[in-house]
Design a protein around this motif. Structure first.
Motif, PDB file in Angstrom:
ATOM      1  N   GLU A 104       5.731  11.834   7.679  1.00 10.40           N
ATOM      2  CA  GLU A 104       5.722  12.669   6.471  1.00 10.40           C
ATOM      3  C   GLU A 104       4.424  12.485   5.693  1.00 10.40           C
ATOM      4  OE1 GLU A 104       7.800  14.940   5.632  1.00 10.40           O
ATOM      5  OE2 GLU A 104       9.441  14.559   7.031  1.00 10.40           O
ATOM      6  N   PHE A 105       3.948  11.260   5.601  1.00 12.65           N
ATOM      7  CA  PHE A 105       2.681  11.033   4.901  1.00 12.65           C
ATOM      8  C   PHE A 105       1.497  11.610   5.683  1.00 12.65           C
ATOM      9  CE2 PHE A 105       4.569   7.404   2.308  1.00 12.65           C
ATOM     10  CZ  PHE A 105       4.414   8.067   1.105  1.00 12.65           C
ATOM     11  N   LEU A 118       0.809  -1.210   0.000  1.00 14.73           N
ATOM     12  CA  LEU A 118       0.000   0.000   0.000  1.00 14.73           C
ATOM     13  C   LEU A 118       0.842   1.259   0.000  1.00 14.73           C
ATOM     14  CD1 LEU A 118      -2.935  -0.762   2.451  1.00 14.73           C
ATOM     15  CD2 LEU A 118      -3.122  -0.159   0.047  1.00 14.73           C
ATOM     16  N   MET A 119       1.987   1.229   0.680  1.00 11.69           N
ATOM     17  CA  MET A 119       2.780   2.451   0.788  1.00 11.69           C
ATOM     18  C   MET A 119       3.367   2.846  -0.555  1.00 11.69           C
ATOM     19  SD  MET A 119       6.064   1.097   2.883  1.00 11.69           S
ATOM     20  CE  MET A 119       7.176  -0.141   2.210  1.00 11.69           C
ATOM     21  N   SER A 120       3.377   1.931  -1.526  1.00 11.40           N
ATOM     22  CA  SER A 120       3.851   2.292  -2.855  1.00 11.40           C
ATOM     23  C   SER A 120       2.699   2.454  -3.839  1.00 11.40           C
ATOM     24  CB  SER A 120       4.825   1.231  -3.372  1.00 11.40           C
ATOM     25  OG  SER A 120       4.159   0.014  -3.575  1.00 11.40           O
ATOM     26  N   ILE A 141      -4.461   8.536  -2.874  1.00 11.41           N
ATOM     27  CA  ILE A 141      -3.145   7.916  -2.952  1.00 11.41           C
ATOM     28  C   ILE A 141      -2.350   8.190  -1.679  1.00 11.41           C
ATOM     29  CG2 ILE A 141      -0.903   8.054  -4.115  1.00 11.41           C
ATOM     30  CD1 ILE A 141      -2.516   8.526  -6.738  1.00 11.41           C
ATOM     31  N   VAL A 142      -2.375   9.437  -1.229  1.00  8.28           N
ATOM     32  CA  VAL A 142      -1.629   9.794  -0.016  1.00  8.28           C
ATOM     33  C   VAL A 142      -2.190   9.048   1.195  1.00  8.28           C
ATOM     34  CG1 VAL A 142      -1.065  11.680   1.574  1.00  8.28           C
ATOM     35  CG2 VAL A 142      -0.897  12.033  -0.896  1.00  8.28           C
ATOM     36  N   LEU A 143      -3.504   8.996   1.317  1.00  4.74           N
ATOM     37  CA  LEU A 143      -4.109   8.279   2.438  1.00  4.74           C
ATOM     38  C   LEU A 143      -3.753   6.796   2.407  1.00  4.74           C
ATOM     39  CD1 LEU A 143      -7.654   9.931   2.490  1.00  4.74           C
ATOM     40  CD2 LEU A 143      -5.887  10.176   4.244  1.00  4.74           C
ATOM     41  N   SER A 144      -3.739   6.207   1.220  1.00  9.46           N
ATOM     42  CA  SER A 144      -3.385   4.799   1.086  1.00  9.46           C
ATOM     43  C   SER A 144      -1.926   4.558   1.485  1.00  9.46           C
ATOM     44  CB  SER A 144      -3.604   4.341  -0.357  1.00  9.46           C
ATOM     45  OG  SER A 144      -4.953   4.487  -0.736  1.00  9.46           O
ATOM     46  N   SER A 145      -1.063   5.455   1.072  1.00 18.14           N
ATOM     47  CA  SER A 145       0.347   5.336   1.428  1.00 18.14           C
ATOM     48  C   SER A 145       0.553   5.515   2.930  1.00 18.14           C
ATOM     49  CB  SER A 145       1.156   6.379   0.660  1.00 18.14           C
ATOM     50  OG  SER A 145       1.039   6.182  -0.731  1.00 18.14           O
TER      51      SER A 145
END
Length: 223
Positions: A57-58, A16-18, A84-88
């Motif tokens: 950072e995320f 998920l982080m990618s 995308i940011v929330l998933s990462s």
């Protein structure tokens, strides 16, 4: 238990982080400045920031993405990038605490699809499909293998040669032991055209592809 099931059981332990970077930006309308800043910062955090710092950072970037989404009401790209940011962020946080974040991301992707399913070359389809195959199923989460396949294939219809659409479909296939299909999708991802202004994201994704190929190839040789 397959690696796929193990990963679901432990929730978000890496992929998920990618989660998906954007495809073929040159073919898309120019991103609003706020959204472009989110896109660039995401790549820096995901590929150039030490792991121990990425969650914080995320988390900060998620607040910035929410502000961009509010400022760009009805903009599908802003919604996609917040998702995308929330998933990462969820991928870095892990555990049950990540579930609320991916539910918010799902809502963003669904709303983006309702506005413009072709935005960012169908990135909402691919991003949402990735969530559906990585998130645990009921009663813990909303994961659904069949829904994941449908969404990932919809993303490929919009962007058949895209690096991310092919990479995430390959990851989905290898989780199910379809080594030949995964290898074909990965080779197609490697052949994807460069994305102007997305050099860091392309470089990082190509490394992801090589890692997955190294996992897939031994299974091809054994057949």
């Amino acid at each position: 238990m397959s690696e796929y099931r193990t990963r679901r059981a432990s929730l978000f332990v890496g992929v998920l982080m990618s989660l998906v970077t954007l495809t073929s930006v040159a073919a898309q309308p120019a991103l609003p400045a706020q959204v472009a800043a989110i896109q660039d910062r995401w790549a820096q955090i995901n590929y150039n920031t030490p792991k121990k710092q990425r969650e914080a950072e995320f988390e900060a970037l998620a607040k910035q993405a929410a502000a961009a989404r509010d400022a760009q009401s009805g903009n599908a790209a802003a919604l996609i990038w917040e998702g995308i940011v929330l998933s990462s962020f969820a991928g870095e946080r892990g555990g049950l605490g990540a579930l609320g974040l991916v539910k918010k991301a799902r809502k963003d992707f669904e709303q983006a699809l309702s506005i413009d399913p072709k935005a960012l070359d169908g990135a909402a389809y691919t991003s949402l499909g990735a969530l559906y195959y990585q998130v645990p199923g009921w009663p813990i989460g909303f994961g659904d293998d069949a829904k994941a396949r449908e969404l990932l294939q919809s993303g490929l219809k919009v962007d058949p040669d895209g690096i991310d659409a092919n990479y995430f479909y390959a990851d989905y296939l290898q989780d199910r032991g379809d080594w030949k299909g995964a290898a074909a999708a990965l080779e197609k991802a490697l052949a994807a055209p460069a994305r102007p202004g997305r050099e860091l994201a392309d470089q990082g994704r190509r490394k992801d592809i090589q890692v997955l190929l190294a996992k897939v190839r031994p299974h091809l040789a054994s057949r």
